[in-house]
Design an enzyme around this catalytic site. Structure first.
Site, PDB file in Angstrom:
ATOM      1  N   THR A 194     -44.628 -23.438  11.076  1.00 22.01           N
ATOM      2  CA  THR A 194     -43.807 -22.313  10.619  1.00 22.01           C
ATOM      3  C   THR A 194     -43.760 -22.157   9.099  1.00 22.01           C
ATOM      4  OG1 THR A 194     -41.794 -23.682  10.668  1.00 22.01           O
ATOM      5  CG2 THR A 194     -42.334 -22.430  12.660  1.00 22.01           C
ATOM      6  N   ASP A 195     -44.092 -23.210   8.330  1.00 20.31           N
ATOM      7  CA  ASP A 195     -43.947 -23.114   6.880  1.00 20.31           C
ATOM      8  C   ASP A 195     -44.774 -21.988   6.284  1.00 20.31           C
ATOM      9  OD1 ASP A 195     -42.183 -25.203   6.929  1.00 20.31           O
ATOM     10  OD2 ASP A 195     -43.513 -26.673   5.984  1.00 20.31           O
ATOM     11  N   SER A 236     -48.499 -26.943   8.351  1.00 10.57           N
ATOM     12  CA  SER A 236     -48.950 -25.676   7.755  1.00 10.57           C
ATOM     13  C   SER A 236     -48.674 -25.573   6.265  1.00 10.57           C
ATOM     14  CB  SER A 236     -48.333 -24.485   8.492  1.00 10.57           C
ATOM     15  OG  SER A 236     -46.959 -24.362   8.240  1.00 10.57           O
ATOM     16  N   SER A 237     -47.831 -26.451   5.721  1.00  9.11           N
ATOM     17  CA  SER A 237     -47.656 -26.464   4.268  1.00  9.11           C
ATOM     18  C   SER A 237     -48.919 -26.941   3.563  1.00  9.11           C
ATOM     19  CB  SER A 237     -46.471 -27.358   3.881  1.00  9.11           C
ATOM     20  OG  SER A 237     -46.686 -28.689   4.313  1.00  9.11           O
ATOM     21  N   THR A 261     -45.351 -27.891  13.979  1.00  6.87           N
ATOM     22  CA  THR A 261     -44.288 -28.519  14.767  1.00  6.87           C
ATOM     23  C   THR A 261     -44.494 -28.346  16.256  1.00  6.87           C
ATOM     24  OG1 THR A 261     -42.711 -28.174  12.960  1.00  6.87           O
ATOM     25  CG2 THR A 261     -41.787 -28.560  15.138  1.00  6.87           C
TER      26      THR A 261
END
Length: 309
Positions: free
Chosen positions: A87-88, A54-55, A14
């Site tokens: 952040t995931d 990041s997922s 993000t």
């Protein structure tokens, strides 16, 4: 190059996102652009690795990032490394970096909850905080840390606890509890290639999912249990079968805070699972426990030595 140069290693997320024509967020900002938007006045070196949500970070991606960070630290002109990340899975990647971080210079992971083109983006402030931590020397006993929302947290035992809050990350250790002991770092090993599925428990679960996962002959299984590390009797019996088949099993919990310590009886109780060979996840939640188990399998060490106390 300046002796106090900070390397900023960008991986997307993000913090690098801008809205496309449909309004969907897409990671586009480069490391150089992130440095510029942060408005820092220290010499910086931009390093672009990936531009990904990041997922979607695979273990191979994490291995590549670890290699880049170590490559930067091999240069004596680098005072420390900032990694920008979605952040995931930020807590998992930061923990992976920490497992192999033996250099005395700081490594700080950060990201953002708001896109780079938001009216009030939080990414620039987080990058500044990460760099300020490096300039100040930081607390090197904490290992790799996460700078986010005005806080600096050790990577070990960290979780994303809120989907939108600007201070989204929380340690699993509550106020007054003894902080997790950081084990000695190990030499880097490949995480990619290890198959470590995560299985979630729920009240009254049967053993079919665990049996199906065990039939795939994974390198290990992480269980996101209930309470202090418990599952239903039937799921517990299935885990007994997996352990008897030689599959390492780590039990964590869905509970955001507190330590997993085995205490309860019954086939799915933590005490029984522990007696059969299951490993308590301690302060680690499922994502970090998966990283620890993958590293242990690859390094050929007891997972307990990386999970810590």
């Amino acid at each position: 190059m300046n002796a106090s140069e900070i390397a900023l290693v960008a991986t997307g997320g993000t913090i690098a996102c801008e809205a496309d024509a449909t309004g969907a967020l897409v990671p586009r900002r480069t490391a150089a652009e992130l440095i510029e938007s942060a408005g820092v006045d220290v010499p910086c070196r931009p390093v672009d690795v990936r531009a990904v949500d990041s997922s979607s970070m695979t273990l191979a991606d994490v291995d590549a990032l670890i290699a880049v960070v170590h490559e930067q630290l091999a240069d004596p002109s680098v005072a420390g490394v900032v990694v920008t990340h979605g952040t995931d899975s930020l807590a998992e990647t930061a923990f992976a970096l920490d497992l192999f971080h033996s250099d005395p210079r700081p490594v700080v992971v950060t990201g953002a909850q708001r896109a780079a083109d938001a009216e009030e983006p939080d990414g620039p402030g987080n990058v500044r905080a990460a760099m300020e931590h490096i300039v100040s020397g930081g607390d090197l006993s904490k290992g790799v840390v996460v700078a986010f929302g005005g806080q600096i947290h050790p990577a070990r035992g960290l979780v994303k606890a809120d989907t939108h809050a600007l201070d989204a990350f929380r340690p699993t250790v509550g106020n007054g509890a003894v902080a997790p002991v950081r084990p000695d770092p190990i030499a880097p090993v490949a995480l990619a290639g290890a198959t470590i599925p995560v299985v979630a428990a729920w009240a009254g679960a049967d053993g079919s999912i665990v049996d199906a996962v065990a039939a795939l002959k994974p390198d290990g299984i992480v269980v996101e249990g209930l309470g202090s590390g418990n599952v239903s009797d039937e799921m517990g019996q299935a885990l007994h079968r997996a352990i008897d088949a030689g599959i390492p099993v780590v039990i964590t919990t869905v509970v955001p805070g507190g330590k997993v310590e085995f205490a309860y009886g019954g086939a799915g109780g933590g005490a029984t699972l522990g007696s059969r060979g299951a490993i308590p996840g301690g302060w680690l939640r499922a994502g970090q426990a998966r990283i620890a188990l993958a590293a242990a399998v690859s390094a050929g060490v007891d997972p307990r030595t990386l999970i810590g106390g």
